[in-house]
Design a protein around this motif. Sequence first.
Motif, PDB file in Angstrom:
ATOM      1  N   MET A  97       0.997  -1.150  -0.117  1.00 29.47           N
ATOM      2  CA  MET A  97      -0.067   0.112  -0.088  1.00 29.47           C
ATOM      3  C   MET A  97       0.839   0.669   0.174  1.00 29.47           C
ATOM      4  O   MET A  97       0.030   2.762  -0.362  1.00 29.47           O
ATOM      5  N   LEU A  98       1.807   0.827   0.249  1.00 30.65           N
ATOM      6  CA  LEU A  98       2.876   2.776   0.324  1.00 30.65           C
ATOM      7  C   LEU A  98       2.858   2.658  -0.949  1.00 30.65           C
ATOM      8  O   LEU A  98       3.356   3.822  -1.119  1.00 30.65           O
ATOM      9  N   GLY A  99       3.175   2.219  -2.292  1.00 35.41           N
ATOM     10  CA  GLY A  99       3.257   2.633  -3.745  1.00 35.41           C
ATOM     11  C   GLY A  99       2.101   3.282  -4.025  1.00 35.41           C
ATOM     12  O   GLY A  99       1.456   3.406  -4.942  1.00 35.41           O
ATOM     13  N   LEU A 100       1.158   3.501  -3.140  1.00 38.50           N
ATOM     14  CA  LEU A 100      -0.966   3.489  -4.157  1.00 38.50           C
ATOM     15  C   LEU A 100      -0.243   4.871  -5.020  1.00 38.50           C
ATOM     16  O   LEU A 100      -0.846   5.189  -5.504  1.00 38.50           O
ATOM     17  N   PRO A 101       0.211   6.324  -3.999  1.00 41.64           N
ATOM     18  CA  PRO A 101       0.347   7.422  -4.244  1.00 41.64           C
ATOM     19  C   PRO A 101       1.142   6.820  -5.310  1.00 41.64           C
ATOM     20  O   PRO A 101       0.212   8.102  -6.358  1.00 41.64           O
ATOM     21  N   LEU A 102       1.737   5.832  -6.144  1.00 41.07           N
ATOM     22  CA  LEU A 102       2.485   6.155  -7.470  1.00 41.07           C
ATOM     23  C   LEU A 102       1.901   6.047  -8.633  1.00 41.07           C
ATOM     24  O   LEU A 102       1.829   5.599  -9.354  1.00 41.07           O
TER      25      LEU A 102
END
Length: 746
Positions: A391-396
């Motif tokens: 989920m950490l990479g969701l903004p990308l």
Amino acid sequence: MPLRLRRVLPVLIINAVILLVFLLHVTAGSQSSLRLDFIDRMENLTYDMRVMLSTTDTVDDQIVIVDIDERSLAELGRWPWSRDKLALMVDRLFAEYDISLLGFDVVFAEPDESSGYKIMQQLAEDAFADVPAFGERLLVLRDELDYDQRFADSLANRDIVLGYYFRLTESEEPSTGQLPAPVLTARDFRPGSEPTVRANGYGANLAIFQNQVGQGGHFNPEVDDDGVVRRVPMLYRYQDEYYEALSLAMARQYLGITELEPVYAEPGLFGYRGYSGLEWLRMGPVRLPVDAQMRALVPYRGRQNSFPYISATDVIHGRVPVEQLQGRIILVGTSAPGLFDLRTTPVESKFPGVEIHANLVAGILDRNIRARPAYTLGAEFIHVLLAGLIMLGLPLLSPIIGSVIVIGLVSASIAINLLAWFSANLVLPLASVLLLILAIFLVNMTYGFFVEQRGKRQLGSLFGQYVPPELVDEMSENPQAYSLAAENREMSVLFSDVRGFTSISESMQPQELSDLMNELLTPMTRIIHTHRGTIDKYMGDAIMAFWGAPLRDTDHARHAVVTGLEMIRRLNELQPGFQQRGWPEIRIGVGINTGDMSVGNMGSEFRRAYTVLGDAVNLGARLEGLTKTYGVSILVSEFSRAAMPDFTFREIDRVRVKGRDEPVVIYEPLGPTAELDSSVKSDLKLYAEALRQYRAQEWDLAELQFLNLLKATNLQIYAIYVKRIQHFREEPPGADWDGVFTHTTK
């Protein structure tokens, strides 16, 4: 750093913080301040949902509950019954119905003197000592009148397990009765792994009964913080010895198993050599999964009546067909509400405690009890960590791809959890990973919605005259979401008005009056802006403001109520300065309501204003007018109060205001519950009881309560109710009165 990464860096940091918070929660101990209560509550909720999914909606007739129900109490009298009736029931169950095992979910802690045998025995020794015939006749009747002995004789040499209870809290009350023999001692556990929950006393059966059967088990449930029974301790520690639960004792007796030992996980489980926790109770070939405190999860089969219920009076009178009981395991307990053995469970809010034991006995015999060992915390940690890293990479990612990943993660998490639940009888934590995914997803959606787009000039021109600059800045991040077009929303509205303003204005020079209004309205407006409110208009000495538009505000009711309280507090601070300038004392009334309102740019072709309209707005204005009637500074509706569960409110009245047919309950907000004085809480309890009596038309009791409250606090509301009661005594409102008071003026 690439532009895209710079733009999303703040949300990446927020996501990482959220992941860290959840990981700390998972690794923290059950009593640690790092644990988040709402996650534990959600975990309980998801557990209850899985229990409901696994109910079978079938009846297990291997175990039968002989129910001390309302019909039995009506026929045989109130509980406890005389022991001769119980002796007859036990004799019938074994001699006529040929049952396999009998367990009692009741305790026989006191002697039965209902036959009068002891009194007659004293007479034989004293008053009738010189009448030998009396003593001889009494000796003949002894076996018939000694009900305890008759009951004890019926228990002898039969497969019976007696129930008793432990006290877990400190108490000066002495223990009573005789405990059965312990099944384990502290020496049977590995050093340092002994269950830590200790009993401080007990209420057990009389020795005359316990000595006849030998077997016994406690019927204490484990009640979670939310009041729900999900587990039962299989063993309780008392004075370094361990005593088994009623369900465990019955299962062992039925299976003919005498040995019992704790079983620990083998070192190296899941590759972690440091884990060797307590996981099972072994009794012969049967392994019962337990946690470190020897608690077993109750395998609820379904709602009440998942086991046959037979009225105890039918058994005592021999009205039950033999085939319904023959060879069965019998549990004697109660479903009668008056005997207070109803529990809240995942399957039903009022569930007989005796059926909890029936579910456990059936689960032990069927080997169908789910396990929640300590190592599931490790599985939870790994699950949360992996989901968080994804989920950490969701903004990308694009919104569509991000949504697909979120849906996939949620679906996979639920599927794996249900597979473990149904296939392996293993309970894996679920709420933490779902809440983590939801939290990060909401943060990213919020960030994209409020931060990534610009439009400050457009919003400033549209709304700058209504809302403070700070809110215009926030709105500018997504200007397309705001317009002056009319729409319906749930919002909160506030009206404030100066009491007696006409007489005040007549006593002051125009310039003084203007200065007074400026000194009053400026700090009041500042408070409204501080709490994200929108100024609708000034009406001379009155202010109208609302929350929830143009910015949507999920806490609009809270912000409105807090604003009203702070306005009153700020006005009190201004009074000394007003007095120094020779101005009169100023008092205001504040009315607040929450509901659906029409908001937008409204008016005529000559002049328009961004305002709110609707019945909910009118009710807010009416509440402000009622503050003087009830002698309070602020009134809010039941709809505003419902949005603030952590606040304490004093219920003022149920009213029907002018221009509105539907009644509404109105309240005076007192402040956050956690900050309230204990004396206020005590007065509120007395006041609530007085209101109940008033609405039940118990005039004398209600009047006494209100007079006592009036004497203690001198609040005008109590005097109002005293006056109403005096009126209703002379003109009763009728049996269909709904407790509503109708106001005919604004």
